[in-house]
Structures are given as structure tokens and as C-alpha cells.
Design a protein around this motif. Structure first.
Motif, short mmCIF file in Angstrom:
data_model
loop_
_atom_site.label_atom_id
_atom_site.label_comp_id
_atom_site.label_asym_id
_atom_site.label_seq_id
_atom_site.Cartn_x
_atom_site.Cartn_y
_atom_site.Cartn_z
N GLY A 1 2.69 22.36 -46.32
CA GLY A 1 2.23 23.08 -47.22
C GLY A 1 1.55 22.47 -48.32
O GLY A 1 1.03 23.05 -49.46
N LYS A 2 1.24 20.97 -48.03
CA LYS A 2 0.79 20.38 -49.08
C LYS A 2 -0.59 19.94 -48.80
O LYS A 2 -0.95 19.46 -47.85
CB LYS A 2 1.48 19.13 -49.51
CG LYS A 2 2.84 19.60 -50.30
CD LYS A 2 3.54 18.32 -50.57
CE LYS A 2 4.76 18.90 -51.05
NZ LYS A 2 5.97 17.77 -51.15
N SER A 3 -1.84 20.60 -49.54
CA SER A 3 -3.22 20.42 -49.00
C SER A 3 -3.58 19.10 -49.11
O SER A 3 -3.42 18.18 -50.13
CB SER A 3 -4.08 21.53 -49.80
OG SER A 3 -5.11 21.30 -49.58
N ASP A 4 -4.24 18.72 -48.03
CA ASP A 4 -4.97 17.36 -47.86
C ASP A 4 -3.69 16.20 -47.92
O ASP A 4 -4.42 15.15 -48.67
CB ASP A 4 -5.83 16.98 -48.90
CG ASP A 4 -7.15 18.28 -48.76
OD1 ASP A 4 -7.22 18.72 -47.59
OD2 ASP A 4 -7.97 18.31 -49.72
N ALA A 5 -2.56 16.36 -47.58
CA ALA A 5 -1.73 15.45 -47.74
C ALA A 5 -1.98 14.23 -46.81
O ALA A 5 -1.81 12.98 -47.04
CB ALA A 5 -0.07 15.75 -47.48
N GLY A 6 -2.51 14.41 -45.62
CA GLY A 6 -2.98 13.47 -44.60
C GLY A 6 -2.00 13.20 -43.56
O GLY A 6 -0.83 13.31 -43.73
N ALA A 7 -2.42 12.91 -42.55
CA ALA A 7 -1.60 12.32 -41.43
C ALA A 7 -2.21 11.57 -40.39
O ALA A 7 -3.51 11.18 -40.64
CB ALA A 7 -1.09 13.67 -40.58
N PHE B 1 -3.40 10.52 -47.03
CA PHE B 1 -2.90 9.49 -46.06
C PHE B 1 -3.61 9.60 -44.67
O PHE B 1 -3.56 10.78 -44.21
CB PHE B 1 -1.29 10.12 -45.98
CG PHE B 1 -0.45 9.06 -44.99
CD1 PHE B 1 0.04 7.76 -45.61
CD2 PHE B 1 0.03 9.44 -43.79
CE1 PHE B 1 0.83 7.14 -44.74
CE2 PHE B 1 0.70 8.64 -43.02
CZ PHE B 1 1.13 7.45 -43.59
N GLY B 2 -3.84 8.43 -44.42
CA GLY B 2 -4.51 8.43 -42.77
C GLY B 2 -5.98 8.38 -43.02
O GLY B 2 -6.82 8.37 -42.22
N ARG B 3 -6.25 7.91 -44.37
CA ARG B 3 -8.03 7.88 -44.70
C ARG B 3 -8.29 6.63 -43.82
O ARG B 3 -9.43 6.51 -43.24
CB ARG B 3 -7.99 7.69 -46.09
CG ARG B 3 -9.35 7.33 -46.62
CD ARG B 3 -10.09 8.78 -47.00
NE ARG B 3 -11.32 8.68 -47.43
CZ ARG B 3 -11.72 8.85 -48.51
NH1 ARG B 3 -10.63 9.21 -49.43
NH2 ARG B 3 -13.14 8.82 -49.04
N SER B 4 -7.51 5.43 -43.78
CA SER B 4 -7.82 4.42 -43.04
C SER B 4 -6.55 4.12 -41.81
O SER B 4 -5.32 4.29 -42.50
CB SER B 4 -8.03 2.97 -43.89
OG SER B 4 -9.11 3.36 -44.67
N ALA C 1 3.18 10.85 -44.23
CA ALA C 1 4.15 9.89 -45.30
C ALA C 1 5.49 10.24 -45.53
O ALA C 1 5.57 11.48 -45.30
CB ALA C 1 3.27 10.08 -46.69
N SER C 2 6.42 9.53 -46.19
CA SER C 2 7.76 9.77 -46.22
C SER C 2 7.97 10.88 -47.05
O SER C 2 8.84 11.73 -47.21
CB SER C 2 8.62 8.58 -46.72
OG SER C 2 8.16 8.11 -47.70
N ASP C 3 7.29 10.94 -48.24
CA ASP C 3 7.05 12.17 -49.26
C ASP C 3 5.67 12.51 -49.45
O ASP C 3 4.97 12.23 -50.43
CB ASP C 3 7.51 11.49 -50.51
CG ASP C 3 7.87 12.46 -51.64
OD1 ASP C 3 7.83 13.52 -51.39
OD2 ASP C 3 7.86 11.90 -52.99
N PRO C 4 5.03 13.43 -48.45
CA PRO C 4 3.85 13.92 -48.64
C PRO C 4 3.40 14.42 -49.85
O PRO C 4 4.42 15.21 -50.46
CB PRO C 4 3.85 14.80 -47.51
CG PRO C 4 4.83 14.64 -46.42
CD PRO C 4 5.83 14.20 -47.51
N GLN C 5 2.33 14.22 -50.52
CA GLN C 5 1.70 14.61 -51.86
C GLN C 5 0.53 15.53 -51.63
O GLN C 5 -0.30 14.77 -50.76
CB GLN C 5 1.67 13.75 -52.92
CG GLN C 5 2.89 12.96 -53.14
CD GLN C 5 4.04 13.87 -53.49
OE1 GLN C 5 3.89 14.48 -54.40
NE2 GLN C 5 5.10 13.84 -53.15
N ALA C 6 0.14 16.40 -52.42
CA ALA C 6 -1.11 17.35 -52.04
C ALA C 6 -2.08 16.30 -52.58
O ALA C 6 -2.12 15.32 -53.42
CB ALA C 6 -1.28 18.31 -52.88
#
Length: 83
Positions: free
Chosen positions: A11-17, A46-49, A37-42
Motif C-alpha cells: 500500500g506504499k506508493s513508489d516503494a519499489g521492488a 527501492f530497485g532504482r539500480s 526493502a525490509s521496511d518499505p517506505q512510500a
């Protein structure tokens, strides 16, 4: 491996994977694992590179911004791929 830095996670927008794929016996690509990420944040992206060397996977996010100043080094998370 594919980075999806704008993926929504928990439910966190643009958190990444990042997604790890393997080639199946029939030659088709099959998703093996979704890494987050272990603690996804909006907006963490994460996963940009992403990088992979044998069984070691490194995934990073852009530098954090603190008081409108970018922290100089991006963070990264390492994963060891087990077969």
C-alpha cells in the motif's frame, strides 16, 4: 533481474521492488522471487539500480533527501540467491 522502482508495496506508493527471473526448461522466463526493502517506505524507489554477480544481488534506492539536501551516498541492500 529487473528493478521496478515505482512499484507499490504494501500500500506504499513508489516503494519499489526488484524481480528475479530464471529461464524454465521450456525456455520461457519465470518469476522466481520478488524482493522488497525490509521496511518499505512510500517514494523510496527501492530497485532504482540493480546488479547481480553470480548469486549476489545488490539493489539500491536514490539518495535520501534531508532538509532539501541529498545525502551523498545511496543506500543498497544485498541478497544472496540460494538455489
Amino acid at each position: 533481474m529487473v528493478g521496478a522502482h515505482l512499484a507499490d508495496v504494501s500500500g506504499k506508493s513508489d516503494a519499489g521492488a526488484a524481480y528475479v527471473f530464471r529461464r524454465g526448461a521450456d525456455g520461457a522466463w519465470v518469476e522466481e522471487k520478488k524482493l522488497v526493502a525490509s521496511d518499505p517506505q512510500a517514494s523510496a524507489q527501492f530497485g532504482r539500480s540493480v546488479a547481480m554477480d553470480c548469486e549476489l544481488i545488490a539493489i539500491s534506492a536514490p539518495p535520501e533527501t534531508v532538509f532539501s539536501v541529498a545525502v551523498p551516498l545511496p543506500s543498497f541492500t544485498a541478497f544472496l540467491r540460494s538455489l
